[in-house]
Design a protein around this motif. Structure first.
Motif, mmCIF file in Angstrom:
data_model
loop_
_atom_site.group_PDB
_atom_site.id
_atom_site.type_symbol
_atom_site.label_atom_id
_atom_site.label_comp_id
_atom_site.label_asym_id
_atom_site.label_seq_id
_atom_site.Cartn_x
_atom_site.Cartn_y
_atom_site.Cartn_z
ATOM 1 N N MET A 1 0.748 -1.144 -0.297
ATOM 2 C CA MET A 1 -0.163 0.030 0.238
ATOM 3 C C MET A 1 0.800 1.159 -0.016
ATOM 4 O O MET A 1 1.737 1.273 0.585
ATOM 5 N N GLU A 2 0.518 2.688 -0.741
ATOM 6 C CA GLU A 2 1.462 3.715 -0.959
ATOM 7 C C GLU A 2 0.755 4.275 0.390
ATOM 8 O O GLU A 2 0.124 4.539 0.928
ATOM 9 N N GLU A 3 2.289 4.423 0.924
ATOM 10 C CA GLU A 3 2.433 5.575 1.773
ATOM 11 C C GLU A 3 1.393 6.628 1.814
ATOM 12 O O GLU A 3 1.663 7.703 1.111
ATOM 13 N N VAL A 4 0.731 7.161 2.661
ATOM 14 C CA VAL A 4 -0.103 8.356 2.696
ATOM 15 C C VAL A 4 1.068 9.319 2.837
ATOM 16 O O VAL A 4 1.642 9.674 3.483
ATOM 17 N N LYS A 5 0.715 10.885 2.299
ATOM 18 C CA LYS A 5 1.658 12.043 1.906
ATOM 19 C C LYS A 5 1.504 12.826 3.392
ATOM 20 O O LYS A 5 0.453 13.354 3.498
ATOM 21 N N ILE A 6 2.311 12.827 3.478
ATOM 22 C CA ILE A 6 2.167 14.282 5.475
ATOM 23 C C ILE A 6 1.829 15.355 4.307
ATOM 24 O O ILE A 6 3.561 15.608 4.520
ATOM 25 N N ARG A 7 0.820 16.343 4.728
ATOM 26 C CA ARG A 7 1.034 17.326 3.611
ATOM 27 C C ARG A 7 2.244 18.256 5.156
ATOM 28 O O ARG A 7 2.548 19.600 4.775
ATOM 29 N N ILE A 8 1.343 18.375 6.465
ATOM 30 C CA ILE A 8 1.961 19.474 7.310
ATOM 31 C C ILE A 8 2.072 18.063 8.995
ATOM 32 O O ILE A 8 1.502 17.391 9.011
ATOM 33 N N SER A 9 3.416 18.838 9.217
ATOM 34 C CA SER A 9 3.583 18.455 10.930
ATOM 35 C C SER A 9 3.415 19.612 11.528
ATOM 36 O O SER A 9 3.730 20.656 11.442
ATOM 37 N N VAL A 10 2.118 19.143 12.728
ATOM 38 C CA VAL A 10 1.763 19.718 13.825
ATOM 39 C C VAL A 10 3.520 19.565 14.711
ATOM 40 O O VAL A 10 2.594 18.897 15.056
ATOM 41 N N LEU A 11 3.387 20.496 15.597
ATOM 42 C CA LEU A 11 4.673 20.786 16.632
ATOM 43 C C LEU A 11 4.263 21.157 17.484
ATOM 44 O O LEU A 11 3.910 22.254 17.623
#
Length: 329
Positions: A1-11
């Motif tokens: 399964m293709e890994e979902v692209k992470i648009r934003i990392s909230v820190l």
């Protein structure tokens, strides 16, 4: 399964916030933009925050927990977050604040459409009576970060929160970071970011962040002399940095630091604390120098704050009343 692209990392730095942490996490995990990760850096919090993080992580795999064995302060916690992030953009959120549900989606869409390195939204201050006060950041827009930096020098909020930053701004540069720095840490990092990377900055006019006043916040407690010196050290560090790296903003920079010193004097901080915090502080607080940096009228006000306790007390009460009317306290 293709890994979902992470648009934003909230820190999210976490320390002693068990009361407000659920509100923060609910607002982030309930965002309309789903392709995100929320990185919570537990900065050796002694309260029940760790248990809350574990409960949320068990329900939503997008929440990642990084646990420190010793408290290192906000600045280091944020660095730990951005060094471990995987998103195309980064967003900072403090654990006692929250974001509206469409904030990340609106910021993301503007970033994609404009190709911006930084996208900034409107911030609202939410006081103890839940009154909202707009802290606009629309003057931040510009092709190279200069407008944003100049706006900060003239009183615009220097908060990192509620904006998105292209992650490459952090992977391609190393930033001066201080251990146990919890005062003006936003200013130190944002100043470097704007100077070193010359980022394209876009703005959106919808609210993206609610900064919540609370009685336990470190920004609302009466500061010890040690804490005051820590804050002054950060302000003077930024002053020296801008002078060295962007000398043509010298007049704006001088105006900024003199007004800050004047505000501290008005609040009753001893002259000795301010003047011993920076080699040139004594000279900068003389009437002629203040007049050149600001105006004769402001110089008179500052000198009166230096020498007259009744005048200083009256100004402090008046400022407090104005802030109360404005909803800022």
């Amino acid at each position: 399964m293709e890994e979902v692209k992470i648009r934003i990392s909230v820190l999210v730095p976490v320390y002693n916030v068990e009361k407000d942490l659920p509100r923060c996490l609910d607002s982030l995990l309930g965002q309309t933009l789903r392709d995100i990760e929320v990185i919570c850096v537990n900065d050796a919090s002694p309260d029940g925050s760790a248990r809350i993080l574990e409960e949320y992580a068990a329900r939503d795999s997008r929440l990642r927990i990084i646990t420190k064995t010793a408290n290192e302060g906000l600045m280091m916690a944020r660095k730990t977050g951005y060094l471990n992030a995987r998103g195309e953009y980064l967003c900072f959120c403090d654990s006692d604040d929250f974001m509206p549900s469409d904030a990340l989606e609106n910021l993301w869409k503007k970033g994609v459409a404009s190709g911006a390195d930084i996208v900034v939204g409107d911030m609202y201050l939410r006081n103890l009576e839940e009154r909202l006060v707009l802290r606009p950041r629309r003057s931040a827009k510009g092709p190279d970060g200069r407008n944003y930096l100049k706006a900060i020098l003239h009183g615009a909020t220097c908060s990192l929160c509620g904006s998105i930053y292209r992650r490459s701004l952090f992977t391609a540069n190393t930033y001066h970071t201080l251990l146990n720095q919890s005062f003006s840490e936003d200013r130190i990092l944002l100043t470097q970011l704007l100077v070193l990377t010359a980022p394209k900055v876009e703005v959106i006019t919808s609210p993206t962040y609610y900064y919540c006043l609370n009685t336990a916040s470190i920004t609302r407690r009466k500061l010890s002399e040690k804490a005051l010196r820590e804050q002054l050290k950060a302000l003077f560090w930024c002053y020296d940095y801008v002078n060295a790296e962007v000398p043509d903003l010298g007049p704006d920079n001088r105006n900024f630091i003199v007004r800050y010193m004047s505000l501290y004097l008005e609040k009753g901080v001893p002259r000795s604390v301010i003047e011993s915090s920076y080699p040139q502080a004594y000279d900068m607080l003389q009437f002629a120098e203040i007049s050149k940096a600001t105006s004769p009228r402001f110089a008179f006000h500052t000198v009166m704050c230096k020498h007259s306790m009744p005048y200083r007390s009256a100004c402090t009460r008046a400022r407090g009343l104005i802030r109360k009317i404005q909803g800022k306290d």
